[in-house]
Design a protein around this motif. Structure first.
Motif, short mmCIF file in Angstrom:
data_model
loop_
_atom_site.label_atom_id
_atom_site.label_comp_id
_atom_site.label_asym_id
_atom_site.label_seq_id
_atom_site.Cartn_x
_atom_site.Cartn_y
_atom_site.Cartn_z
N ASN A 64 50.59 44.22 35.69
CA ASN A 64 49.47 44.66 36.51
C ASN A 64 48.51 43.53 36.84
N ASN A 65 48.49 42.48 36.00
CA ASN A 65 47.56 41.39 36.25
C ASN A 65 48.20 40.22 37.00
N ASP A 66 49.45 40.38 37.45
CA ASP A 66 50.08 39.33 38.23
C ASP A 66 49.30 39.11 39.53
N PRO A 67 49.18 37.87 39.99
CA PRO A 67 48.42 37.60 41.22
C PRO A 67 49.00 38.35 42.42
N CYS A 68 48.12 38.84 43.25
CA CYS A 68 48.54 39.52 44.46
C CYS A 68 47.62 39.13 45.62
N ARG A 85 52.34 41.95 46.30
CA ARG A 85 52.78 40.84 45.46
C ARG A 85 53.99 40.17 46.12
N ARG A 135 42.21 44.52 41.36
CA ARG A 135 43.42 43.70 41.28
C ARG A 135 43.07 42.23 41.03
N ASN A 136 44.06 41.51 40.56
CA ASN A 136 43.94 40.06 40.39
C ASN A 136 44.36 39.43 41.72
N ALA A 138 44.91 36.68 44.35
CA ALA A 138 45.07 35.23 44.50
C ALA A 138 44.42 34.74 45.78
#
Length: 394
Positions: A64-68, A85, A135-136, A138
């Motif tokens: 869930n914290n992967d960059p998007c 993502r 969201r994380n 990017a």
């Protein structure tokens, strides 16, 4: 009304790639796309037509914290958000939002955004802000188009949005709008044609682009080559407000077509001699997705069945005639139209008809994608996400 149509013709690619990711001649690569070798890899992004998700490029479920990445498009009629993502060769949408806000309601008469319309838009943008904040991210790009471009209080509204939602919207020019639509729709251009006439029928403006595609070396979606484009300051909201949208006679419909058609004259000249049998139309808007949904007799709108659908010229004509014969109540009850768009769909059909008369192509491909997808492609490509997946080094 002052004619603010903008036209450009030339030969340049949009979303230019770093030199190591393209050949010495984009035009030569574009011609190579017509080769009979049909084993070449087809790039794709978004949701497949069978409803399956794209491969996530790394195996397993992303955290869930992967960059998007986030893309927001505030138009004259809609407020729309995508959060996605990267995957190995495209992206996966992980959150989305769309709401009809009619920001441009009454703009054609008053020259400014109305209080009620701005409140509706701010309410929708607050939802978008919450989704983005969860969201994380990017990178992101949040754009506003024709309504904010043309309104005398457009800049004031942008400041209000920043104060009340924290979102910093960017009012983009028409060239940028055309480029982003092209970047988002390029994967649907038939590589064995002579290109496509892409049209994006918005609420307050319509962009038409002579578009080709070039395969990239980064493993991501193909890049767009724009040969010519035109931006017309007429869309479904402005045309419907000028001519009416509830009860539309065939004479009313022809009046809409005739108002729009002259705006394409310069673009047709810019394209020059061409064989419509070697081109195809590529439409991205609620108008063409509605036509596809009605043609397919969908019990409810289903993007997986609409995006990428091919329609013949006669099939388009039959659906438009069917919509013209429908009373307003029947249009409103249709699951692919609905009450919020029932008074706008015939204005969109009239704009489509003007494009079809200018470019009588045999085939129309329907795109349920556009500006937001174009933003995502540009952001991800600038970050080199597909180069990293593919192991490309500079």
């Amino acid at each position: 009304m002052v004619d603010e149509t903008e036209t450009w013709a030339g030969q340049r690619a949009t979303g230019r790639l770093p030199r190591d990711e393209r050949s010495s001649s984009d035009a030569a690569l574009a011609r190579d796309d017509k080769s009979p070798d049909r084993t070449r890899q087809r790039h794709w992004h978004g949701r497949r037509r069978d409803g399956a998700r794209a491969d996530n490029g790394g195996g397993g479920s992303p955290r869930n914290n992967d960059p998007c990445y986030a893309a927001l498009d505030l138009g004259t009629n809609n407020c729309r958000l995508l959060v996605a993502r990267p995957t190995a060769s495209g992206f996966r949408v992980i959150d989305a939002f769309s709401r009809i806000v009619r920001l441009g309601e009454g703009l054609i008469c008053s020259g400014k955004l109305g209080d009620a319309a701005m409140t509706r838009a701010v309410d929708a943008l607050a939802v978008c802000a919450a989704k983005i904040g969860a969201r994380n991210i990017a990178d992101s790009r949040l754009i506003a188009t024709e309504a904010c471009r043309s309104a005398t209080n457009g800049a004031d509204f942008i400041n209000r949005v920043a104060e009340q939602t924290g979102l910093k919207l960017e009012i983009v020019d028409r060239e940028t709008e055309a480029r982003l639509a092209a970047a988002g729709c390029t994967p649907l251009v038939d590589p064995y044609s002579d290109g496509a006439v892409l049209f994006d029928i918005g609420g307050g403006s319509t962009e038409v682009v002579w578009l080709d595609r070039v395969e990239t070396r980064d493993g991501g979606p193909p890049a767009a080559i724009i040969r010519a484009w035109v931006s017309v300051p007429l869309g479904v909201v402005t045309v419907a407000e000028r001519h009416g949208g509830v009860k539309v006679t065939r004479a009313d419909f022809e009046a809409m077509v005739n108002e729009f058609s002259p705006h394409l004259d310069g673009f047709v000249k810019a394209v020059g001699p061409h064989d419509c049998g070697r081109l195809h139309l590529l439409g991205t808007s609620g108008t063409v997705t509605t036509i596809a949904g009605v043609h397919l007799d969908l019990p409810r709108y289903d993007r997986s069945q609409v995006d990428g659908t091919w329609l013949g010229a006669e099939q388009v004509r039959v659906v438009v005639d069917r919509l013209l014969d429908m009373p307003f109540s029947e249009r409103a009850a249709n699951p692919c139209i609905g009450i919020e768009r029932a008074d706008l769909v015939l204005a969109g059909c009239a704009i489509l008809e003007a494009v079809r008369r200018a470019f009588p192509c045999d085939r129309l491909r329907v795109a349920d994608r556009g500006l937001r997808e174009g933003i995502l492609v540009e952001l991800m490509r600038a970050d080199g996400v597909w180069r990293r997946h593919a192991g490309v080094t500079t």
